[in-house]
Design a protein around this motif. Sequence first.
Motif, PDB file in Angstrom:
ATOM      1  N   ALA A 437      72.290  38.780   9.332  1.00 28.58           N
ATOM      2  CA  ALA A 437      71.832  39.468  10.584  1.00 28.58           C
ATOM      3  C   ALA A 437      70.216  39.507  10.592  1.00 28.58           C
ATOM      4  O   ALA A 437      69.493  39.562   9.596  1.00 28.58           O
ATOM      5  N   VAL A 438      69.898  38.997  11.807  1.00 29.93           N
ATOM      6  CA  VAL A 438      68.524  38.845  12.054  1.00 29.93           C
ATOM      7  C   VAL A 438      68.131  39.620  13.147  1.00 29.93           C
ATOM      8  O   VAL A 438      68.854  39.505  14.420  1.00 29.93           O
ATOM      9  N   VAL A 439      67.299  40.355  13.063  1.00 32.24           N
ATOM     10  CA  VAL A 439      66.524  41.236  14.569  1.00 32.24           C
ATOM     11  C   VAL A 439      64.975  41.075  14.281  1.00 32.24           C
ATOM     12  O   VAL A 439      64.422  40.931  13.340  1.00 32.24           O
ATOM     13  N   GLY A 440      64.277  40.877  15.783  1.00 31.08           N
ATOM     14  CA  GLY A 440      62.725  40.942  15.619  1.00 31.08           C
ATOM     15  C   GLY A 440      62.385  41.313  16.972  1.00 31.08           C
ATOM     16  O   GLY A 440      63.149  41.187  17.873  1.00 31.08           O
ATOM     17  N   LEU A 441      61.175  41.391  16.743  1.00 32.01           N
ATOM     18  CA  LEU A 441      60.260  41.726  18.183  1.00 32.01           C
ATOM     19  C   LEU A 441      58.965  41.115  18.034  1.00 32.01           C
ATOM     20  O   LEU A 441      58.276  41.402  17.033  1.00 32.01           O
ATOM     21  N   GLY A 442      58.351  40.373  19.120  1.00 32.22           N
ATOM     22  CA  GLY A 442      57.124  39.860  19.073  1.00 32.22           C
ATOM     23  C   GLY A 442      56.676  40.264  20.624  1.00 32.22           C
ATOM     24  O   GLY A 442      57.126  40.243  21.343  1.00 32.22           O
ATOM     25  N   GLY A 443      55.275  40.357  20.695  1.00 32.20           N
ATOM     26  CA  GLY A 443      54.515  40.694  21.868  1.00 32.20           C
ATOM     27  C   GLY A 443      53.048  40.017  21.933  1.00 32.20           C
ATOM     28  O   GLY A 443      52.365  39.827  20.908  1.00 32.20           O
ATOM     29  N   THR A 444      52.743  39.720  23.153  1.00 32.43           N
ATOM     30  CA  THR A 444      51.420  39.109  23.536  1.00 32.43           C
ATOM     31  C   THR A 444      50.620  39.713  24.482  1.00 32.43           C
ATOM     32  O   THR A 444      51.194  39.369  25.698  1.00 32.43           O
ATOM     33  N   TYR A 445      49.146  40.112  24.396  1.00 31.70           N
ATOM     34  CA  TYR A 445      48.383  40.215  25.457  1.00 31.70           C
ATOM     35  C   TYR A 445      47.511  39.259  25.570  1.00 31.70           C
ATOM     36  O   TYR A 445      47.076  38.842  24.843  1.00 31.70           O
ATOM     37  N   SER A 446      47.506  38.774  26.811  1.00 37.15           N
ATOM     38  CA  SER A 446      46.525  37.419  27.204  1.00 37.15           C
ATOM     39  C   SER A 446      45.689  37.832  28.168  1.00 37.15           C
ATOM     40  O   SER A 446      46.029  38.546  29.386  1.00 37.15           O
ATOM     41  N   ASP A 447      44.499  37.512  27.992  1.00 33.21           N
ATOM     42  CA  ASP A 447      43.459  37.671  29.122  1.00 33.21           C
ATOM     43  C   ASP A 447      42.663  36.359  29.343  1.00 33.21           C
ATOM     44  O   ASP A 447      42.348  35.750  28.480  1.00 33.21           O
ATOM     45  N   ILE A 448      42.876  36.086  30.726  1.00 35.43           N
ATOM     46  CA  ILE A 448      42.297  34.624  31.270  1.00 35.43           C
ATOM     47  C   ILE A 448      41.411  34.729  32.183  1.00 35.43           C
ATOM     48  O   ILE A 448      41.582  35.598  33.182  1.00 35.43           O
ATOM     49  N   GLY A 449      39.913  34.388  31.698  1.00 40.84           N
ATOM     50  CA  GLY A 449      38.993  34.933  32.936  1.00 40.84           C
ATOM     51  C   GLY A 449      38.270  33.287  32.977  1.00 40.84           C
ATOM     52  O   GLY A 449      37.923  32.693  32.284  1.00 40.84           O
ATOM     53  N   ALA A 450      38.136  33.044  34.214  1.00 44.97           N
ATOM     54  CA  ALA A 450      37.403  31.497  34.679  1.00 44.97           C
ATOM     55  C   ALA A 450      36.807  31.639  35.963  1.00 44.97           C
ATOM     56  O   ALA A 450      37.411  32.573  36.819  1.00 44.97           O
ATOM     57  N   THR A 451      35.884  30.750  36.177  1.00 51.50           N
ATOM     58  CA  THR A 451      35.306  30.518  37.498  1.00 51.50           C
ATOM     59  C   THR A 451      35.102  29.061  37.688  1.00 51.50           C
ATOM     60  O   THR A 451      34.948  28.388  36.721  1.00 51.50           O
ATOM     61  N   GLU A 452      35.321  28.752  39.146  1.00 48.14           N
ATOM     62  CA  GLU A 452      35.090  27.113  39.256  1.00 48.14           C
ATOM     63  C   GLU A 452      34.000  27.239  40.431  1.00 48.14           C
ATOM     64  O   GLU A 452      34.326  27.900  41.409  1.00 48.14           O
ATOM     65  N   THR A 453      33.417  26.136  40.508  1.00 41.29           N
ATOM     66  CA  THR A 453      32.371  25.947  41.411  1.00 41.29           C
ATOM     67  C   THR A 453      32.591  24.717  42.007  1.00 41.29           C
ATOM     68  O   THR A 453      32.706  23.557  41.063  1.00 41.29           O
ATOM     69  N   LEU A 454      33.022  24.592  42.995  1.00 46.74           N
ATOM     70  CA  LEU A 454      33.490  23.087  43.911  1.00 46.74           C
ATOM     71  C   LEU A 454      31.981  22.776  44.662  1.00 46.74           C
ATOM     72  O   LEU A 454      31.499  23.481  45.553  1.00 46.74           O
ATOM     73  N   TYR A 455      31.710  21.519  44.500  1.00 43.98           N
ATOM     74  CA  TYR A 455      30.507  20.915  45.315  1.00 43.98           C
ATOM     75  C   TYR A 455      31.021  19.965  45.989  1.00 43.98           C
ATOM     76  O   TYR A 455      31.711  19.125  46.084  1.00 43.98           O
ATOM     77  N   GLY A 456      30.248  20.131  47.358  1.00 39.49           N
ATOM     78  CA  GLY A 456      30.563  19.215  48.387  1.00 39.49           C
ATOM     79  C   GLY A 456      29.430  18.425  48.939  1.00 39.49           C
ATOM     80  O   GLY A 456      28.512  19.330  48.927  1.00 39.49           O
ATOM     81  N   TYR A 457      29.396  17.199  49.371  1.00 36.74           N
ATOM     82  CA  TYR A 457      28.125  16.705  49.740  1.00 36.74           C
ATOM     83  C   TYR A 457      28.259  16.076  50.994  1.00 36.74           C
ATOM     84  O   TYR A 457      29.252  15.628  51.575  1.00 36.74           O
ATOM     85  N   SER A 458      27.040  15.697  51.979  1.00 34.64           N
ATOM     86  CA  SER A 458      27.058  15.250  53.137  1.00 34.64           C
ATOM     87  C   SER A 458      25.514  14.802  53.411  1.00 34.64           C
ATOM     88  O   SER A 458      24.706  15.082  52.365  1.00 34.64           O
ATOM     89  N   ALA A 459      25.044  14.110  54.425  1.00 33.00           N
ATOM     90  CA  ALA A 459      24.216  13.528  54.642  1.00 33.00           C
ATOM     91  C   ALA A 459      23.014  14.626  54.836  1.00 33.00           C
ATOM     92  O   ALA A 459      21.715  14.447  54.591  1.00 33.00           O
TER      93      ALA A 459
END
Length: 764
Positions: A437-459
């Motif tokens: 017989a097999v028993v098990g336990l796993g766990g993960t704490y994840s941290d995601i941080g990001a920024t995005e800059t969107l550029y728009g253009y006109s005359a």
Amino acid sequence: MTCAVLCFSPAISAPFRHERGTSLKDNRRKPHSPPKQSSPLTKPEVITVTATNHAPATSHPAGQTTYSSDRSNFGNQVGQSVADMVVTIPGVSFTQGNGPRDTVVSVRGSGDRQSYGLKNLQVLEDGFPMTQPDGTARADLIDPHAYQGVDVFEGPASTLYGNYAINGAINFRTRKGTDMHGLELGSDFGSFGMFNNYATLGLGNQRYDLMVFASDVRGNGFIANSRYNTSTENVRLRVNLTSSDRLILKFVNNVTDASLPVRLSLNQYSANPYQNGCYNTSNSRAGCASVNLLVNGRYGSKVAMSPEAAGLGRFDRRTVTGLRWEHDFNKQTTWRNQFTYDQRHVDQPTSPTSFVGPYNSYNVSSDVTNHARIGATSLDTFGGLSFDYLDYGYQTYNIMPLGGATRGAMSSASYGHQSNIGARFQEDWHFAPGWHAVVGLGGTYSDIGATETLYGYSASGMNSQYVTANRFYFNLAPEGALIYDPSEHWTFHTRVGTAYGTPSSSNFFITPQGQYGNNTQLKSQTSVGVDLGADWRPTATTHLQVTGFYEFYNNELVNQSAGVNAVGAYTFNAPASQHRGIVLGADWAPLPHTLPGGRISLSYTYDNQVYTNYTEVLSNSTASKRFSRSGKYIPGVIPNFLNARFLYDQPSGPLEGVGGYAEVTWRDAYWLDNANRLKAPGYALLNLEMHYDPPARMGWAHRLHWYFEVQNVTNQTYVSGATNISDQLQANGQEATAATLMNSTGSIYAGSPRAYFGGVRIKL
């Protein structure tokens, strides 16, 4: 089987056996299980027992459905991609990704909804993680000539493998120097200008084992704008420092330089599957795909150009370096410490924008394995900790219609990180003869941080918009399994496994319209799966394996394309879905005495995946409407995948060493959209292969190996890869019909027409 790919022509390392052999497909048996009868058709499992314990725990998670393929299944053929290595493995399917070797490998449909790479899996090589902390793994690194085999661990597997092991894990095993003892040189060549030169050096003794591999493959491809040149280096070195200490060094480097066609609509594919005669878009030839590029690279008018005229392609480099120290405290206990550095640098002008930037990741893990006796029973205990970290910074640029993927103004820039801290624990108790017989336990704490800059253009100038994502996830994955070996002919197993996968930062910044923007509301996907299987060896020449599975998903992450002129695929959460199916493998020698070299090999997967709770919102220019998708099949999932090989190798006599096979691969039609209105057509392909390995009595000729193969013998036109497409809300408020969706671009790649390949290999 490589004709199904374009011939342009993990965070956690689980316990594994340090030195092991492989059976043809299934290695579910454990070291304490009753021995099985070896088949003369396959290599028996080899377990070497020495004075010190060089084998920390088992080769894979105990009780998990596991299949393997060794070099005898793929070493005698052209070996263009990972598809050749996995085509005979039950539960595994594949489609074409974005590039010559970028095969999308799926375990129980894990990557069927993706346009590239190996998703929803943890991928390892010789125990070192090849999946970066954001869940990205790609098959470009893999030249099959370098490998001894591959093991596939199927079903939810986050207990031991952590984040993104939602459908399991794959471990690729390179060749051993002690098995080679020398230098091998080889060349493959064939249709569409394909040429691959490769070399493998293998050396070793009781103190060390060294394998060094290098290859360079290039070709013109069979689709317009699919020329490629890929170089790969792969090194593995094991050094026994003392009787109880070992160091294992791993190094992989890959450079991909590939022109890339764009994916077609189903109508374009039907009219011109190989995109012939499409360089000049003004010739209005049917079936020609194009991208719309800003004339000045910033704003205003656009012009349509073919992928070849625009210069679309991929110019990527990937370098992985790892070091593992194994220490035996005593005969029962082994401690492993491992560090891996992985750099992925991409330069991908694959759409109207060019995606450029580095991804640097770091992985550290430490685990302990103990083999103990409790009276007449045995207990295997495994525990470990891990930490991985990814930092990246990429920019996207508008492509100008000047050829050579000329960059215009920057359209976006994103910077961020992702880290995963994990722990896992497993007990494998052999509590009675034939039972554990097999028993098990796993766990993960994840941290995601990001920024995005969107550029728009006109005359009047430039404006910018900022999108920020800062998300934290914590997931747990318990598991339990029961294995029963009533005799040497039977093994039964049942398992309840769980898994999780967080979104990656790239999922946060593409909107349902396929443009850069805010999509930061995504949740982790989780699953609970039940496996029930049996392994039957009634005779030494017959082996049958079957597993049924039923998996329940919450917030499943699903991707779909918004068209060829979108910057990427959009990701959403489906609140509830179910995956159920059957995986079957068979190996049989029907005439072991009168035709001892003959064998039949079969692998089959039935995969039924449906939404049980998902409402999709579709919009047009004036209104939005909600449509329930409950009961609909999840698009992109291949419901039936079968491979049958009829093999023969002459074991003796004047023709000893002559062999070959006839192979049939069948892939069923599958849905492309959430409303189940449009299907990608299925196919059945016939491939033939012949080879000659001169026997030892032939003297120097014994060092040579020749092969010749024909792929897609009947010269069928077929779909080798199709990504999901979005349903549409028409002006009358009704969903678009199949006739309309057949014009949705960004989905279809055609497979290879009939192709001929040959090669020679010599050992010095």
